[in-house]
Design an enzyme around this catalytic site. Sequence first.
Site, short mmCIF file in Angstrom:
data_model
loop_
_atom_site.label_atom_id
_atom_site.label_comp_id
_atom_site.label_asym_id
_atom_site.label_seq_id
_atom_site.Cartn_x
_atom_site.Cartn_y
_atom_site.Cartn_z
N ARG A 64 91.81 11.00 14.19
CA ARG A 64 91.37 10.61 15.52
C ARG A 64 92.37 11.06 16.58
O ARG A 64 92.01 11.53 17.64
CB ARG A 64 91.25 9.07 15.55
CG ARG A 64 90.08 8.55 16.35
CD ARG A 64 89.89 7.08 16.07
NE ARG A 64 91.02 6.33 16.57
CZ ARG A 64 91.02 5.66 17.72
NH1 ARG A 64 89.96 5.66 18.48
NH2 ARG A 64 92.07 4.98 18.12
N HIS A 104 85.46 0.49 24.67
CA HIS A 104 84.11 0.93 24.30
C HIS A 104 84.25 1.44 22.86
O HIS A 104 84.59 2.58 22.61
CB HIS A 104 83.65 2.06 25.23
CG HIS A 104 82.39 2.74 24.75
ND1 HIS A 104 81.22 2.08 24.51
CD2 HIS A 104 82.14 4.04 24.47
CE1 HIS A 104 80.30 2.94 24.10
NE2 HIS A 104 80.83 4.13 24.05
N ASP A 150 77.26 -0.91 26.33
CA ASP A 150 77.37 -2.05 25.42
C ASP A 150 76.87 -3.31 26.12
O ASP A 150 76.18 -4.15 25.51
CB ASP A 150 78.82 -2.24 24.99
CG ASP A 150 79.46 -0.91 24.61
OD1 ASP A 150 79.56 -0.61 23.43
OD2 ASP A 150 79.80 -0.15 25.54
N ARG A 188 73.17 -3.18 26.13
CA ARG A 188 72.62 -3.52 24.80
C ARG A 188 72.67 -5.03 24.58
O ARG A 188 71.73 -5.62 24.05
CB ARG A 188 73.44 -2.81 23.71
CG ARG A 188 73.21 -1.32 23.64
CD ARG A 188 74.22 -0.63 22.73
NE ARG A 188 73.93 0.79 22.61
CZ ARG A 188 74.86 1.72 22.35
NH1 ARG A 188 76.13 1.38 22.20
NH2 ARG A 188 74.52 2.99 22.25
#
Length: 309
Positions: free
Chosen positions: A85, A172, A145, A148
């Site tokens: 990452r 996030h 988010d 949602r």
Amino acid sequence: MKVGIVGAGMVGSSAGFALVMRGVASEVVLVDHNPALALAQAEDIAHAMPFAQPTQVSSGDYEALAEADLIIIAAGVPQKPGESRLSLLGRNAEVFGDVLAQTGKVAPDAILLIASNPVDIMTEVALKLSGLPAARVFGSGTILDTARFRYLLGRHLNVAAQSVHAYVLGEHGDSEVLAWSSARSGCETLDDVADQLGRPISEAVRHEIDQNVRRAAYKIIEGKGATWYGIGAGLARIVQAIRDDQRAVLTVSARVPEIEGVRDVTLSLPRVVGRDGVAETLIPHLSYSEATALRASAEMLRETAAELA
Ligand code: ADP
């Protein structure tokens, strides 16, 4: 309002499409280091215009972004198989170095709206590279988010998502915090409204909603490889708040001097968004467990940003 979009992939082009369908911009210009892609996306979006709102849609090089009021940055490189990452972050930071050097030359005063993931870290990178004030460099953060969360709560309660006031805070991503304790509909707390409507929120319901918010992107990626419509619409919503100086409260990602004891970290909190970008940050009252989770999210983001520096 003239809006530039750098990165004409799925997210950038969906944002362009949403801007045209909502009639938010007078002009949309797409830029990509693959100019053929930017041109194709611009033409495809322009063909929707007669069914939507009058908008000039074009593609070009960075010079075409001159006098843009706002630039959405959705450029990025895909993860290589087996790549860490942090290595991916490093490569995306290089992309931002390239992009921001160019946008800084042609549109030094444009508000920068960051959409590339991981959005909180990329917003921090953009803030440092651009040298602009924190109010003018912010990311889409948890706007999706939050959407949602409201959608799922509304569906459970059988009330409109627009009438549910609930926020997702922090990163996030996996460590995000659903602020259940402050969720409301009407004048009521969530538990009260759920009881009145005969739709109690049991532990099982709570867990399911939490997972469906937190894991939504993974589920969509399994089915179609990436997500783009939701975030495209969210980006258009943010641009609208700026264009109309709405001072709308939106969960965007921006630098905060201190949150839950963590200093100078970039993450999502409810923010008042208007003409000049982020006008105010609303520091939430959270339950003990939510505050602990928000601190952990902030610490993780702070450490990742420091590793990259
Ligand atoms: P997403 O799903 O996040 O939109 P994509 O890979 O579809 O991801 O889009 C990312 C876009 O960013 C690609 O179209 C790519 O060409 C573009 N891009 C990558 N690096 C740069 C750069 N340095 N300058 C401009 N655009 C870039």
